[in-house]
Design a protein around this motif. Sequence first.
Motif, short mmCIF file in Angstrom:
data_model
loop_
_atom_site.label_atom_id
_atom_site.label_comp_id
_atom_site.label_asym_id
_atom_site.label_seq_id
_atom_site.Cartn_x
_atom_site.Cartn_y
_atom_site.Cartn_z
N ASP A 1 50.97 74.35 33.20
CA ASP A 1 49.92 75.36 32.76
C ASP A 1 50.27 76.81 33.11
OD1 ASP A 1 47.78 76.18 31.00
OD2 ASP A 1 46.33 74.83 32.03
N ALA B 1 50.72 81.27 26.79
CA ALA B 1 49.26 80.51 26.84
C ALA B 1 49.14 79.61 25.61
CB ALA B 1 48.10 81.47 26.90
N LEU B 2 49.58 79.89 24.33
CA LEU B 2 49.83 78.94 23.41
C LEU B 2 50.61 77.91 23.53
CD1 LEU B 2 49.02 78.29 20.31
CD2 LEU B 2 50.75 80.05 19.52
N LYS C 1 44.13 80.56 20.30
CA LYS C 1 45.22 81.10 20.89
C LYS C 1 46.26 81.56 19.91
CE LYS C 1 45.06 78.89 25.42
NZ LYS C 1 43.58 78.66 25.66
N ALA D 1 49.42 75.27 26.10
CA ALA D 1 48.28 74.63 25.47
C ALA D 1 48.63 73.79 24.48
CB ALA D 1 47.08 75.57 25.45
N SER D 2 49.84 73.61 24.01
CA SER D 2 49.93 73.10 22.72
C SER D 2 49.90 71.58 22.65
CB SER D 2 51.66 73.35 22.17
OG SER D 2 52.34 72.87 23.26
N ASP E 1 50.29 85.91 25.71
CA ASP E 1 49.60 85.19 24.81
C ASP E 1 50.45 83.96 24.13
OD1 ASP E 1 47.15 86.52 25.04
OD2 ASP E 1 47.86 88.04 23.38
N GLU E 2 51.82 84.41 24.14
CA GLU E 2 52.85 83.31 23.57
C GLU E 2 52.91 82.18 24.46
OE1 GLU E 2 56.23 84.83 22.45
OE2 GLU E 2 55.59 85.74 20.74
N GLU F 1 40.35 75.55 20.39
CA GLU F 1 41.07 76.15 21.39
C GLU F 1 42.52 76.43 20.97
OE1 GLU F 1 43.12 75.59 25.77
OE2 GLU F 1 41.79 73.91 24.91
N LYS G 1 45.96 84.86 18.38
CA LYS G 1 46.79 85.93 19.16
C LYS G 1 47.94 86.19 18.89
CE LYS G 1 43.49 85.86 22.95
NZ LYS G 1 42.94 85.49 24.46
#
Length: 426
Positions: free
Chosen positions: A205, A413-414, A385, A417-418, A410-411, A381, A388
């Motif tokens: 994470d 975080a995406l 993401k 979280a994928s 932002d990339e 969620e 963004k």
Amino acid sequence: MAEFTASVFQNEFLSDGATDVHAIVTVTVAGAGQAGQGQGMAAGEIIIVDTSGSMTGENLGAAKHAASVAIDQILDGTWFAVISGTDTAARAFPYPNARLPMVQMEPGARAAAKQAIASFQPSGGTAMGTWLTLARELFQATPQATQRHAILLTDGKNEHESAQALSQAIYNATGVFQCDARGVGSRWQVDELRQIATALLGTVDLIAKPADMAADFESIIKQSMGRGVAAAELRVWAPQGSEVLFVRQVAPTVEDLTTRKTMVNPLTGSYPTGSWGDESRDYHVAVRVASKPVGSEQLAARVQLTVRDEVVASGLVKARWSNDDALTARIDPAVAHYTGQTELASAIQDGLAAKAAGDAATATVKLGRAVQLAAATGNDEATAKLRKVVEIDDANEGTVRLRRDVAKLDEMALDTASTKTTRVRK
């Protein structure tokens, strides 16, 4: 005493000539207790902190605080150590002249460990393979710690050893301990930490802000200390002549376990799941069997959770051949949901990889498909993401446009979280 249950969700009806059977198996554990509290068990915990030159300033200050907070969450009696990582690895606690590679947590050791953490100074480069190697050596030198977990923090790329060296270190550590990996800021690489976390049955994470580090560390160690089931395996029996196509964990995250199979006997494969607390996990099991005449029934698979070779939960996957289209055409809601969630993870990762490579056309198609899947499976969620990174014109159709000047965080975080999934209401 831990209690285990297993439930199977599937459409067991197959059309004439069909061979592939899909099922979602939900395994739930209650009353797991605390780590290292079972008979003949002891827990081990290692905190690995990047102290390379790139951590200078706010990051290292926050890391020191977070590591101290983590120390406070380790239960008394747990074997523990702290590693300072640069282009080499050093055991910061127990101190280098200590007789034991790891010590048991108690008030004096807790205070001394915090003092050692407070003395961290930034210097050198980043070679995460050496950090994992030292952690493995410390755990292996402490055989009484049978339940083993580590947390690894970095803010940078693995620049001071080869990719092959890191891969070899990960391979050597696989099965020795579990590891949750965290990256702070935007200079680390998601694929490097995902490689570590995936192999070592942990999570990866992003910690976007140094100030968020302590809460994340606290949560990770609390969760680790709440896993009273040291290690469990998912065993899948399939009849002679059949083929297990894949075994995937699909909730709370997507993890493909297929290649981790070890054979228990000619018809049964075993897949590692790591330690458990009070929780529920979903697994997608796919088996290919020989087609049988309409009206036939067959046991397609037996899925069991085992702890120290004892079966603690079991579920049956069935196959029934029918010429009733009303029965065979139905897709079980759980199977459909998690099939979409697995594709969603791949679409996001492939889309971001294409975007990084400058392939805007492929990135648009892949991220558009991700938007469509996120909407269809109710993964709010992921949708948030994705917004963004892309402009969404039509979520249901997956029509999107790549945003310009997307923030790197932002990339990331995406990306991180994928693999996180939403649960299906069964």
